[in-house]
Design a protein around this motif. Sequence first.
Motif, PDB file in Angstrom:
ATOM      1  N   HIS A 177       0.834  -1.203   0.000  1.00 28.25           N
ATOM      2  CA  HIS A 177       0.000   0.000   0.000  1.00 28.25           C
ATOM      3  C   HIS A 177       0.876   1.263   0.000  1.00 28.25           C
ATOM      4  N   ILE A 178       1.806   1.297  -0.940  1.00 30.35           N
ATOM      5  CA  ILE A 178       2.717   2.433  -1.040  1.00 30.35           C
ATOM      6  C   ILE A 178       1.983   3.639  -1.629  1.00 30.35           C
ATOM      7  N   ASP A 179       2.109   4.768  -0.964  1.00 27.88           N
ATOM      8  CA  ASP A 179       1.446   5.996  -1.399  1.00 27.88           C
ATOM      9  C   ASP A 179       2.474   7.128  -1.431  1.00 27.88           C
ATOM     10  N   THR A 180       2.670   7.703  -2.611  1.00 26.18           N
ATOM     11  CA  THR A 180       3.599   8.834  -2.754  1.00 26.18           C
ATOM     12  C   THR A 180       2.850  10.124  -2.447  1.00 26.18           C
ATOM     13  N   ILE A 181       3.244  10.788  -1.370  1.00 24.81           N
ATOM     14  CA  ILE A 181       2.539  12.003  -0.967  1.00 24.81           C
ATOM     15  C   ILE A 181       3.301  13.278  -1.334  1.00 24.81           C
ATOM     16  N   HIS A 182       4.548  13.112  -1.768  1.00 24.01           N
ATOM     17  CA  HIS A 182       5.314  14.279  -2.222  1.00 24.01           C
ATOM     18  C   HIS A 182       6.401  13.807  -3.172  1.00 24.01           C
ATOM     19  N   TYR A 183       6.546  14.511  -4.296  1.00 24.99           N
ATOM     20  CA  TYR A 183       7.619  14.190  -5.244  1.00 24.99           C
ATOM     21  C   TYR A 183       8.056  15.477  -5.933  1.00 24.99           C
ATOM     22  N   LYS A 184       9.358  15.697  -5.960  1.00 24.83           N
ATOM     23  CA  LYS A 184       9.896  16.888  -6.605  1.00 24.83           C
ATOM     24  C   LYS A 184      11.235  16.560  -7.248  1.00 24.83           C
ATOM     25  N   LYS A 185      11.403  16.987  -8.490  1.00 28.38           N
ATOM     26  CA  LYS A 185      12.680  16.842  -9.185  1.00 28.38           C
ATOM     27  C   LYS A 185      13.183  18.236  -9.540  1.00 28.38           C
ATOM     28  N   VAL A 186      14.426  18.510  -9.160  1.00 32.56           N
ATOM     29  CA  VAL A 186      14.995  19.843  -9.328  1.00 32.56           C
ATOM     30  C   VAL A 186      16.323  19.747 -10.065  1.00 32.56           C
ATOM     31  N   TYR A 187      16.536  20.631 -11.020  1.00 31.08           N
ATOM     32  CA  TYR A 187      17.841  20.780 -11.668  1.00 31.08           C
ATOM     33  C   TYR A 187      18.432  22.099 -11.194  1.00 31.08           C
ATOM     34  N   GLY A 188      19.522  22.006 -10.467  1.00 32.92           N
ATOM     35  CA  GLY A 188      20.119  23.211  -9.915  1.00 32.92           C
ATOM     36  C   GLY A 188      21.627  23.104  -9.826  1.00 32.92           C
ATOM     37  N   ASP A 189      22.186  23.767  -8.827  1.00 31.95           N
ATOM     38  CA  ASP A 189      23.631  23.803  -8.635  1.00 31.95           C
ATOM     39  C   ASP A 189      23.976  23.516  -7.177  1.00 31.95           C
ATOM     40  N   MET A 190      25.087  22.836  -6.986  1.00 29.68           N
ATOM     41  CA  MET A 190      25.700  22.734  -5.670  1.00 29.68           C
ATOM     42  C   MET A 190      26.872  23.705  -5.640  1.00 29.68           C
ATOM     43  N   LYS A 191      26.872  24.598  -4.669  1.00 32.84           N
ATOM     44  CA  LYS A 191      27.922  25.605  -4.569  1.00 32.84           C
ATOM     45  C   LYS A 191      29.013  25.127  -3.628  1.00 32.84           C
ATOM     46  N   LEU A 192      30.203  24.897  -4.171  1.00 38.02           N
ATOM     47  CA  LEU A 192      31.367  24.536  -3.371  1.00 38.02           C
ATOM     48  C   LEU A 192      32.170  25.793  -3.059  1.00 38.02           C
ATOM     49  N   PRO A 193      32.750  25.896  -1.864  1.00 43.24           N
ATOM     50  CA  PRO A 193      33.366  27.156  -1.427  1.00 43.24           C
ATOM     51  C   PRO A 193      34.784  27.334  -1.948  1.00 43.24           C
ATOM     52  N   LEU A 223      23.229  23.652  -1.575  1.00 46.14           N
ATOM     53  CA  LEU A 223      22.771  22.680  -2.558  1.00 46.14           C
ATOM     54  C   LEU A 223      21.412  23.156  -3.036  1.00 46.14           C
ATOM     55  N   THR A 224      21.395  23.792  -4.223  1.00 41.85           N
ATOM     56  CA  THR A 224      20.277  24.537  -4.806  1.00 41.85           C
ATOM     57  C   THR A 224      20.082  25.848  -4.045  1.00 41.85           C
ATOM     58  N   GLU A 225      19.427  26.814  -4.697  1.00 37.66           N
ATOM     59  CA  GLU A 225      19.305  28.161  -4.154  1.00 37.66           C
ATOM     60  C   GLU A 225      18.476  28.221  -2.878  1.00 37.66           C
ATOM     61  N   ASP A 226      17.472  27.328  -2.754  1.00 38.71           N
ATOM     62  CA  ASP A 226      16.574  27.412  -1.607  1.00 38.71           C
ATOM     63  C   ASP A 226      16.944  26.458  -0.488  1.00 38.71           C
ATOM     64  N   GLU A 227      18.162  25.872  -0.555  1.00 35.45           N
ATOM     65  CA  GLU A 227      18.548  24.920   0.479  1.00 35.45           C
ATOM     66  C   GLU A 227      19.984  25.179   0.904  1.00 35.45           C
ATOM     67  N   ASN A 228      20.159  25.904   1.986  1.00 32.32           N
ATOM     68  CA  ASN A 228      21.473  26.211   2.522  1.00 32.32           C
ATOM     69  C   ASN A 228      21.796  25.300   3.704  1.00 32.32           C
ATOM     70  N   SER A 229      23.056  25.247   4.078  1.00 28.37           N
ATOM     71  CA  SER A 229      23.470  24.408   5.198  1.00 28.37           C
ATOM     72  C   SER A 229      23.817  25.277   6.393  1.00 28.37           C
ATOM     73  N   ASP A 230      24.025  24.633   7.520  1.00 33.63           N
ATOM     74  CA  ASP A 230      24.440  25.329   8.734  1.00 33.63           C
ATOM     75  C   ASP A 230      25.936  25.163   8.972  1.00 33.63           C
TER      76      ASP A 230
END
Length: 422
Positions: A258-274, A305-312
Amino acid sequence: MKLNSVLAMIGFLGLSVQVSAQSVSTSPYTSYGIGEVLFDNNIEQAGMGGLSTLSTNPYNSSANFYNPAANAQLNMTSFDFGVNTRLSQFKDEVNTSKKSATYISNISLAFPVGSKARAGFGFQPYSTIGYDLQTVSYNDEVNFANTYEGSGGINSLHVMGSYNITPEFSAGVRMNYLFGEMERKQTITTEGLSLLTDYNYEAKLSGFQFTLGTSYSKKIGTNRRFEAGATYTLGTNVNAKIQDMTTTYTFVDNFPNHIDTIHYKKVYGDMKLPQMVSFGASYRKELNWMIGAQVDWGDWGGYSLTEDENSDLDTRFRVSAGGYWIPNFNSYKSYFDRVTYRLGGFYEATPLQFGDIGIKKYGMTFGFGFPIGKDRDASMLNIACELGQLGKADSQIIKENFANIKVGFTLNDIWFRKRVID
């Protein structure tokens, strides 16, 4: 060109493909950012605290890919191969566990091109993710079990080149092609319910990174030398293909149902290395001893990793020191007088942050370079051991005691030399 040298090149190309998916890490600290960064140094450099911006081979017969400019005196074709075994013990206030991993840490080939230029190519794991954790939380008298798993990492295929601008000053550049996959998974189960929730996050990465290097070497008197080296790694954006999916399911006869996918998103972006900077200096007596120190800094606070996902993550700062000693490189009475003995240590403020607590890493290193083959080619069997600690054991942080045992060899030969007599 010797047949075994040709076979070494063929073996290099095959191995670099085979090891790109090897399992490297077991540490929970790899759950942050791109995991643990492994692209650092070869075995002989690891035995001296991680000194890598300098020429650390007493015979100038081992390639330096961390700072390509430090190959100014490389006078032979050098093939390098290394394997690392990491033994780790994890402790918190209550529990203790042990894990280990073995992987190929370095394959490279470098050679002189004429009298002033040097070139080479190689493979190394660049970073690694590998963890498996379980926690239990409570909410309104309901128990929630959380399982966290992570795997994958980034690999590096790289080429380098350098040029001796003057007898004392050289410059070089290295280009890394970075590629790999990172996968993170969280599973939540609720006590008394058969329903489970999975959060899956996968990122496929590919792109280029560039490092510039300089090296200065000044002879003092008849047999002393001062050297300084520096590198600057440019900040870069790496292509990222990200898949983010949340599913719920139940277990029937030990199989998901009874597998139910409640969220799915595929994004093409950039990982920013310092951007990253390293600087080191050493003083040595030719073919006898060397002492040196190095400082490394990396702006990991700028990682994303992508514009809307920063790390701490925070900045990385590391200080290391070490050196080598050869009792008598020309001894014919004692083999161990010709062995290279290495020693070093390091302290690092890692980019990892838990609230206001920064994770520190420190340790000591030692190693040996055992001469093998013909005396004139300076080939070596290299062994290094790194003993250290990461974090501390309390209510929030896990303490990791680790030992990295590195074994490999550097084989040297003279290529492209015209025969005097045919």
